[in-house]
Design an enzyme around this catalytic site. Structure first.
Site, PDB file in Angstrom:
ATOM      1  N   LYS A   9       0.841  -1.199   0.000  1.00 43.16           N
ATOM      2  CA  LYS A   9       0.000   0.000   0.000  1.00 43.16           C
ATOM      3  C   LYS A   9       0.884   1.260   0.000  1.00 43.16           C
ATOM      4  CE  LYS A   9      -3.812  -2.441   2.284  1.00 43.16           C
ATOM      5  NZ  LYS A   9      -4.858  -2.382   3.346  1.00 43.16           N
ATOM      6  N   PHE A  57     -15.735   2.993   6.900  1.00 37.85           N
ATOM      7  CA  PHE A  57     -14.344   3.391   6.639  1.00 37.85           C
ATOM      8  C   PHE A  57     -14.019   3.426   5.142  1.00 37.85           C
ATOM      9  CE2 PHE A  57     -14.287  -1.248   7.441  1.00 37.85           C
ATOM     10  CZ  PHE A  57     -13.664  -1.714   6.287  1.00 37.85           C
ATOM     11  N   ARG A  85      -1.943 -14.784   3.414  1.00 39.09           N
ATOM     12  CA  ARG A  85      -2.701 -14.133   4.500  1.00 39.09           C
ATOM     13  C   ARG A  85      -2.006 -14.366   5.845  1.00 39.09           C
ATOM     14  NH1 ARG A  85      -6.936 -10.482   3.536  1.00 39.09           N
ATOM     15  NH2 ARG A  85      -7.860 -11.153   5.498  1.00 39.09           N
ATOM     16  N   THR A  91      -6.019  -8.182   9.941  1.00 40.45           N
ATOM     17  CA  THR A  91      -6.373  -6.875   9.367  1.00 40.45           C
ATOM     18  C   THR A  91      -5.912  -5.749  10.294  1.00 40.45           C
ATOM     19  OG1 THR A  91      -8.281  -7.857   8.270  1.00 40.45           O
ATOM     20  CG2 THR A  91      -8.297  -5.456   8.560  1.00 40.45           C
ATOM     21  N   ARG A 102       2.396  -7.383   8.955  1.00 41.42           N
ATOM     22  CA  ARG A 102       1.729  -6.304   9.697  1.00 41.42           C
ATOM     23  C   ARG A 102       2.186  -6.273  11.158  1.00 41.42           C
ATOM     24  NH1 ARG A 102      -4.203  -7.462   7.011  1.00 41.42           N
ATOM     25  NH2 ARG A 102      -3.962  -6.181   5.136  1.00 41.42           N
ATOM     26  N   ASN A 112      -2.062  -0.177   7.213  1.00 40.95           N
ATOM     27  CA  ASN A 112      -1.525  -1.521   7.485  1.00 40.95           C
ATOM     28  C   ASN A 112      -0.661  -2.093   6.356  1.00 40.95           C
ATOM     29  OD1 ASN A 112      -3.619  -2.064   5.792  1.00 40.95           O
ATOM     30  ND2 ASN A 112      -4.670  -3.521   7.118  1.00 40.95           N
ATOM     31  N   HIS A 115      -1.695  -5.428   1.255  1.00 40.61           N
ATOM     32  CA  HIS A 115      -2.938  -6.166   0.954  1.00 40.61           C
ATOM     33  C   HIS A 115      -2.608  -7.581   0.516  1.00 40.61           C
ATOM     34  CE1 HIS A 115      -6.722  -7.329  -0.986  1.00 40.61           C
ATOM     35  NE2 HIS A 115      -5.966  -7.758  -1.980  1.00 40.61           N
ATOM     36  N   GLU A 126      -8.962 -10.127  -8.520  1.00 38.86           N
ATOM     37  CA  GLU A 126      -8.027  -9.007  -8.330  1.00 38.86           C
ATOM     38  C   GLU A 126      -6.909  -9.031  -9.376  1.00 38.86           C
ATOM     39  OE1 GLU A 126      -6.937  -9.467  -4.188  1.00 38.86           O
ATOM     40  OE2 GLU A 126      -8.969  -8.998  -3.530  1.00 38.86           O
TER      41      GLU A 126
HETATM   42  N1  UDP Z   1      -9.843  -1.142   7.195  1.00 40.24           N
HETATM   43  C1  UDP Z   1      -9.974  -0.029   7.987  1.00 40.24           C
HETATM   44  N2  UDP Z   1     -10.777  -0.109   9.105  1.00 40.24           N
HETATM   45  C2  UDP Z   1     -11.425  -1.245   9.451  1.00 40.24           C
HETATM   46  C3  UDP Z   1     -11.293  -2.377   8.635  1.00 40.24           C
HETATM   47  C4  UDP Z   1     -10.496  -2.289   7.516  1.00 40.24           C
HETATM   48  O1  UDP Z   1      -9.382   1.008   7.710  1.00 40.24           O
HETATM   49  O2  UDP Z   1     -12.125  -1.255  10.475  1.00 40.24           O
HETATM   50  C5  UDP Z   1      -8.978  -1.079   6.001  1.00 40.24           C
HETATM   51  C6  UDP Z   1      -7.653  -1.796   6.234  1.00 40.24           C
HETATM   52  O3  UDP Z   1      -6.623  -1.041   5.591  1.00 40.24           O
HETATM   53  C7  UDP Z   1      -7.867  -3.123   5.536  1.00 40.24           C
HETATM   54  C8  UDP Z   1      -8.748  -2.700   4.361  1.00 40.24           C
HETATM   55  O4  UDP Z   1      -9.609  -1.709   4.904  1.00 40.24           O
HETATM   56  O5  UDP Z   1      -6.655  -3.722   5.143  1.00 40.24           O
HETATM   57  C9  UDP Z   1      -9.581  -3.795   3.757  1.00 40.24           C
HETATM   58  O6  UDP Z   1     -10.354  -4.415   4.754  1.00 40.24           O
HETATM   59  P1  UDP Z   1     -10.459  -5.995   4.830  1.00 40.24           P
HETATM   60  O7  UDP Z   1     -11.546  -6.324   5.807  1.00 40.24           O
HETATM   61  O8  UDP Z   1     -10.591  -6.552   3.453  1.00 40.24           O
HETATM   62  O9  UDP Z   1      -9.073  -6.411   5.507  1.00 40.24           O
HETATM   63  P2  UDP Z   1      -7.809  -7.173   4.869  1.00 40.24           P
HETATM   64  O10 UDP Z   1      -8.337  -8.182   3.895  1.00 40.24           O
HETATM   65  O11 UDP Z   1      -6.944  -6.126   4.198  1.00 40.24           O
HETATM   66  O12 UDP Z   1      -7.109  -7.792   6.032  1.00 40.24           O
HETATM   67 MG    MG Z   2      -9.627  -7.960   2.288  1.00 36.61          MG
END
Ligand code: UDP
Ligand code: MG
Length: 151
Positions: A9, A57, A85, A91, A102, A112, A115, A126
């Site tokens: 990111k 968000f 993952r 996350t 992370r 974070n 991705h 994707e």
């Molecule tokens: N995110 C955020 N606040 C939240 C949850 C997610 O800012 O409460 C952001 C965070 O950067 C995250 C992205 O949105 O990586 C995508 O969310 P997702 O649930 O898909 O998490 P990921 O797959 O990236 O772990």
């Molecule tokens: Mg995601």
């Protein structure tokens, strides 16, 4: 062979963590199959995160993600999605164990740094979105993957 979409990111690129993230996927044994540095449009990011459209968000996520260039990659190998993952952590970085990307490099869910696709179907969606001209996997000659056993 399974593929996953991993994206450093804007904060990860700005902080110079691209090489570290590439290193971890290389040393685990995954094959780098595609890579691009791109400053993504909001439209592209809205499509990428389309399943999060209704979240509170979402606007700030799109702002953050479009704030600078990102490095998008396709990594190929056995169980690439699930292992990717695991390598990323949770996350929310505060829930991410030390040793994960992370867990080692960030503290804010909104910053974070990386991705990773969450399922094989989303990985393929994707990859098609970010690499519309397609991605070619070249067979490895010197591979740590077994040439003889499949399970
Ligand atoms: N995110 C955020 N606040 C939240 C949850 C997610 O800012 O409460 C952001 C965070 O950067 C995250 C992205 O949105 O990586 C995508 O969310 P997702 O649930 O898909 O998490 P990921 O797959 O990236 O772990
Ligand atoms: Mg995601």
């Amino acid at each position: 062979m399974e593929r996953t979409y991993i994206m450093v990111k804007p904060d990860g690129v700005e902080r110079g963590i691209v090489g570290e993230i590439i290193k971890r996927f290389e040393q685990r044994g995954f094959q780098l199959t595609a890579l691009e540095l791109i400053h993504p449009s909001k439209e592209l990011l809205e499509e990428h995160y389309c399943d999060l459209k209704t979240k509170g968000f979402f606007p700030s996520l799109i702002e953050y993600m479009s704030s600078g260039p990102v490095v998008g990659m396709v990594w190929t190998g056995k169980d690439a999605v699930k292992t990717g993952r695991k390598m990323l952590g949770e996350t929310n970085p505060l829930n991410s164990a030390p040793g994960t990307i992370r867990g080692d490099f960030c503290i804010e869910v909104g910053r974070n740094i990386c991705h990773g696709s969450d399922a094989v179907e989303s990985a393929e969606r994707e990859i098609a979105l970010w690499f519309p001209r397609g991605v070619k996997t070249v067979a490895r000659t010197h591979s740590i993957h077994s040439l003889f056993y499949e399970n």
